[in-house]
Design an enzyme around this catalytic site. Sequence first.
Site, PDB file in Angstrom:
ATOM      1  N   LYS A  77       0.858  -1.183   0.000  1.00  0.00           N
ATOM      2  CA  LYS A  77       0.000   0.000   0.000  1.00  0.00           C
ATOM      3  C   LYS A  77       0.895   1.234   0.000  1.00  0.00           C
ATOM      4  CE  LYS A  77      -3.816   2.082   2.646  1.00  0.00           C
ATOM      5  NZ  LYS A  77      -4.663   1.970   3.868  1.00  0.00           N
ATOM      6  N   SER A 152      -9.595   2.072   2.989  1.00  0.00           N
ATOM      7  CA  SER A 152      -8.720   2.811   2.113  1.00  0.00           C
ATOM      8  C   SER A 152      -7.725   1.936   1.343  1.00  0.00           C
ATOM      9  CB  SER A 152      -7.934   3.859   2.913  1.00  0.00           C
ATOM     10  OG  SER A 152      -7.095   3.225   3.846  1.00  0.00           O
ATOM     11  N   SER A 176      -9.723  -0.250   7.246  1.00  0.00           N
ATOM     12  CA  SER A 176      -9.169  -0.191   5.885  1.00  0.00           C
ATOM     13  C   SER A 176      -8.494  -1.449   5.364  1.00  0.00           C
ATOM     14  CB  SER A 176      -8.180   0.968   5.780  1.00  0.00           C
ATOM     15  OG  SER A 176      -8.883   2.161   5.572  1.00  0.00           O
TER      16      SER A 176
HETATM   17  N1  GLN Z   1     -13.038   4.408   6.413  1.00  0.00           N
HETATM   18  C1  GLN Z   1     -12.346   4.883   7.566  1.00  0.00           C
HETATM   19  C2  GLN Z   1     -11.930   6.322   7.369  1.00  0.00           C
HETATM   20  O1  GLN Z   1     -12.316   6.881   6.406  1.00  0.00           O
HETATM   21  C3  GLN Z   1     -11.177   4.002   7.896  1.00  0.00           C
HETATM   22  C4  GLN Z   1      -9.958   4.329   7.132  1.00  0.00           C
HETATM   23  C5  GLN Z   1      -8.770   3.504   7.575  1.00  0.00           C
HETATM   24  O2  GLN Z   1      -8.899   2.503   8.262  1.00  0.00           O
HETATM   25  N2  GLN Z   1      -7.590   3.949   7.185  1.00  0.00           N
HETATM   26  O3  GLN Z   1     -11.244   6.894   8.140  1.00  0.00           O
END
Ligand code: GLN
Length: 486
Positions: A77, A152, A176
């Site tokens: 990532k 994400s 994420s």
């Molecule tokens: N969807 C969550 C956010 O927008 C989690 C994102 C994550 O785990 N990096 O913050």
Amino acid sequence: MRELHHSTVADLAARLRARDVSAQELARHFLDRIAASDLGAFLATDPEASLAQARAADARLAAGDTAPLLGVPLAHKDIFVTRDFPSTAGSKMLAGYRSPFDATVVRRLAEAGMVTLGKLNCDEFAMGSSNENSAYGAVKNPWDTARIPGGSSGGSAAAVAAGLVPAATGTDTGGSIRQPAAFCGITGIKPTYGRASRYGMIAYASSLDQAGPMARTAQDCALLLSALCGPDPDRDATSLDLPAEDYTRGLDAPLDGLRIGLPREFFGEGLAPDVRAAIDAALRQYQALGATLVEVSLPRTELAIPVYYIIAPAEASSNLSRFDGVKFGHRAGQYADLADMYRKTRAEGFGEEVKRRIMVGTYVLSHGYYDAYYLQAQKIRRMIAEDFQAAFAQCDLIAGPVAPTVAWKLGDKADDPVANYLADIYTLPGSLAGLPGMSLPVGFGAGGLPVGLQLLGPWFQEQRLLNAAHRFQQATDFHLRRPEGV
Ligand code: GLN
């Protein structure tokens, strides 16, 4: 013999050790697939750098090295900094940025002999649930290219599901790893907060950020997790002083007597019927494997959304203050004075969602609002962790959906941040409590789209999650299904 890109990490590792295929052949095979893909999953590749790593792995193999991951390709990532590839965090702010060092997770997997094929698209600074917040374009879900892959870590999930890499790293702050794994029909695990070093992970919300593997199977996740975890005391003060474990041991333990807790609040209003049906069928499968189901309660589940969306932006507003155009990253071309340079740099470099969170975070930390928002959120965060502790007195692990629906259409929630936040309801509580959590594919919902089952364990019980997921995968084949054309 299955196609190379349908193989698991474990299969590929065995074939490499048997000298049935070389690390260079594997790297070339996957690089060709990456080059031919139009999913938008990759932000950077560098075939020369990858092939150099593959040659080094082949030399170790030739010398009789039997390290379990030696020669197996993966991609990272783009939240992890890497020396061999640019690192952007999906942001224009870091366009073209090269780190002088590798993140600890990257370094550990490289030392294990894995070959890095490139960097994977993600929501900007890992803020998002759909990958649409990337400055470099959305990623398509390989099961239906009109849909989001989740976020994400959307590039990671899509790449594994499409057979562009056998495994990838992801990061999970509020879901994420779990949510994109669920939406793309793969397996992913976020370990207990502190298991994996955050050194070199571009920081979003430091009290929540955690790295983890995403792959086809629980066994593959166990292999990668064993390599990437472990203390890093000089570089990440929150990394736990616990030795790395071999998570592949105990994968086969029978599940007889395992008590699976089902939080009432995870099965209420808002859970789509198609997701519910797949989860129910998975739970019946667990009963057939010897587990018993018990109802538990996590009464503050709904509060996890406001609590997370106060704490995470608060930490983000602090973490992202380092992007000021002075030492690295984007700098505005024209400005009057220093303050103007900061202002223009940040206005140009950050996307909408990142700016929104910086503003929310700055607000909730400001004098006069700190007690009402930030402090209050911290107190409820503690109560959410206590709710889990009470639930784990009655069960060994918790199961439920990862997300209320299957992957939605690209664009559907793009203009509605709150709709995105609400879809995080089932992953946020475990994140706030710092618990290990995973997602495994357990069926298909409307439109033939994958459904993931979330497993949450008590602190440090990654082994129990991987064991439960592996036994399920021994009895089912959802993890082996592939999108059409892959
Ligand atoms: N969807 C969550 C956010 O927008 C989690 C994102 C994550 O785990 N990096 O913050």
